[in-house]
Motif scaffolding. Structure first.
Motif, PDB file in Angstrom:
ATOM      1  N   ALA A 134      39.568  35.912  45.913  1.00 24.28           N
ATOM      2  CA  ALA A 134      38.564  36.763  46.187  1.00 24.28           C
ATOM      3  C   ALA A 134      37.349  36.588  45.500  1.00 24.28           C
ATOM      4  O   ALA A 134      36.806  37.516  46.287  1.00 24.28           O
ATOM      5  N   HIS A 135      37.328  36.620  44.200  1.00 24.22           N
ATOM      6  CA  HIS A 135      35.965  35.645  43.403  1.00 24.22           C
ATOM      7  C   HIS A 135      35.261  34.578  43.217  1.00 24.22           C
ATOM      8  O   HIS A 135      35.327  34.304  42.708  1.00 24.22           O
ATOM      9  N   ALA A 184      50.093  37.319  43.326  1.00 21.37           N
ATOM     10  CA  ALA A 184      48.771  38.555  43.562  1.00 21.37           C
ATOM     11  C   ALA A 184      47.981  38.465  42.748  1.00 21.37           C
ATOM     12  O   ALA A 184      46.757  38.584  43.171  1.00 21.37           O
ATOM     13  N   LEU A 185      47.649  37.323  41.661  1.00 20.67           N
ATOM     14  CA  LEU A 185      46.239  37.346  40.976  1.00 20.67           C
ATOM     15  C   LEU A 185      46.241  35.953  41.199  1.00 20.67           C
ATOM     16  O   LEU A 185      44.833  36.681  41.199  1.00 20.67           O
ATOM     17  N   LEU A 186      46.084  35.594  41.775  1.00 16.19           N
ATOM     18  CA  LEU A 186      46.612  34.138  42.641  1.00 16.19           C
ATOM     19  C   LEU A 186      45.319  34.295  43.283  1.00 16.19           C
ATOM     20  O   LEU A 186      43.799  33.962  43.706  1.00 16.19           O
ATOM     21  N   ALA A 187      45.734  35.933  44.549  1.00 17.55           N
ATOM     22  CA  ALA A 187      45.139  36.471  45.833  1.00 17.55           C
ATOM     23  C   ALA A 187      43.560  36.446  45.224  1.00 17.55           C
ATOM     24  O   ALA A 187      42.755  37.108  45.634  1.00 17.55           O
ATOM     25  N   HIS A 188      43.792  37.900  43.997  1.00 15.79           N
ATOM     26  CA  HIS A 188      42.407  38.213  43.405  1.00 15.79           C
ATOM     27  C   HIS A 188      41.525  37.473  42.763  1.00 15.79           C
ATOM     28  O   HIS A 188      40.026  37.435  43.038  1.00 15.79           O
ATOM     29  N   THR A 239      38.175  42.368  34.242  1.00 15.19           N
ATOM     30  CA  THR A 239      37.619  43.341  33.854  1.00 15.19           C
ATOM     31  C   THR A 239      39.009  44.449  33.497  1.00 15.19           C
ATOM     32  O   THR A 239      39.435  44.065  34.843  1.00 15.19           O
ATOM     33  N   GLY A 240      38.544  45.371  33.171  1.00 15.24           N
ATOM     34  CA  GLY A 240      40.495  46.636  33.488  1.00 15.24           C
ATOM     35  C   GLY A 240      40.279  46.855  35.232  1.00 15.24           C
ATOM     36  O   GLY A 240      41.172  47.287  35.134  1.00 15.24           O
ATOM     37  N   ALA A 241      38.922  46.678  36.204  1.00 14.87           N
ATOM     38  CA  ALA A 241      38.852  46.862  37.362  1.00 14.87           C
ATOM     39  C   ALA A 241      39.743  45.665  38.122  1.00 14.87           C
ATOM     40  O   ALA A 241      39.952  46.226  39.237  1.00 14.87           O
ATOM     41  N   ASP A 242      39.452  44.525  36.877  1.00 17.57           N
ATOM     42  CA  ASP A 242      40.559  43.727  37.896  1.00 17.57           C
ATOM     43  C   ASP A 242      41.444  43.640  37.390  1.00 17.57           C
ATOM     44  O   ASP A 242      42.803  43.002  38.571  1.00 17.57           O
ATOM     45  N   VAL A 243      41.678  44.295  36.619  1.00 13.07           N
ATOM     46  CA  VAL A 243      43.503  44.258  36.057  1.00 13.07           C
ATOM     47  C   VAL A 243      44.219  45.103  37.344  1.00 13.07           C
ATOM     48  O   VAL A 243      45.447  45.455  38.259  1.00 13.07           O
ATOM     49  N   ASP A 244      43.464  46.511  38.076  1.00 14.66           N
ATOM     50  CA  ASP A 244      43.612  47.130  38.328  1.00 14.66           C
ATOM     51  C   ASP A 244      44.140  46.875  39.682  1.00 14.66           C
ATOM     52  O   ASP A 244      45.352  46.865  40.455  1.00 14.66           O
TER      53      ASP A 244
END
Length: 92
Positions: free
Chosen positions: A34-35, A27-31, A47-52
């Motif tokens: 995406a960036h 999940a972290l690597l996919a996020h 940011t917190g939005a990325d953690v969410d």
């Protein structure tokens, strides 16, 4: 990836498996992808939005697994809560 095991005397079930798909890392690597970030790239602008978003991806994965696998409960009830608690502590 799954690791399967044959029945052994000390195990209470006929056979078992270990889910080695690493849902948090995936999940972290996919996020990060995406960036536009690579797997080893730092993410200082997170940011917190990325953690969410990563936590939401874990929740979505648990929902996908729910009809097929008891691992969904572990993902939802244990892994998700541990990552959320760690993130809250770090934001703290």
């Amino acid at each position: 990836m799954f690791h399967t095991g044959e029945s052994q005397e000390q195990r209470p079930v006929a056979s078992d498996y270990t889910d080695a798909t690493r849902p948090v890392l995936n999940a972290l690597l996919a996020h990060k992808r995406a960036h536009g970030l690579g797997r080893r790239d730092k993410f200082p602008a997170a940011t917190g939005a990325d953690v969410d978003a990563v936590l939401d991806a874990l929740t979505a994965r648990a929902h996908e697994l729910e009809p097929f696998d008891t691992a969904a409960a572990t993902l939802r009830e244990q892994i998700h809560s541990q990552i959320a608690a760690y993130a809250a502590m770090r934001a703290g």
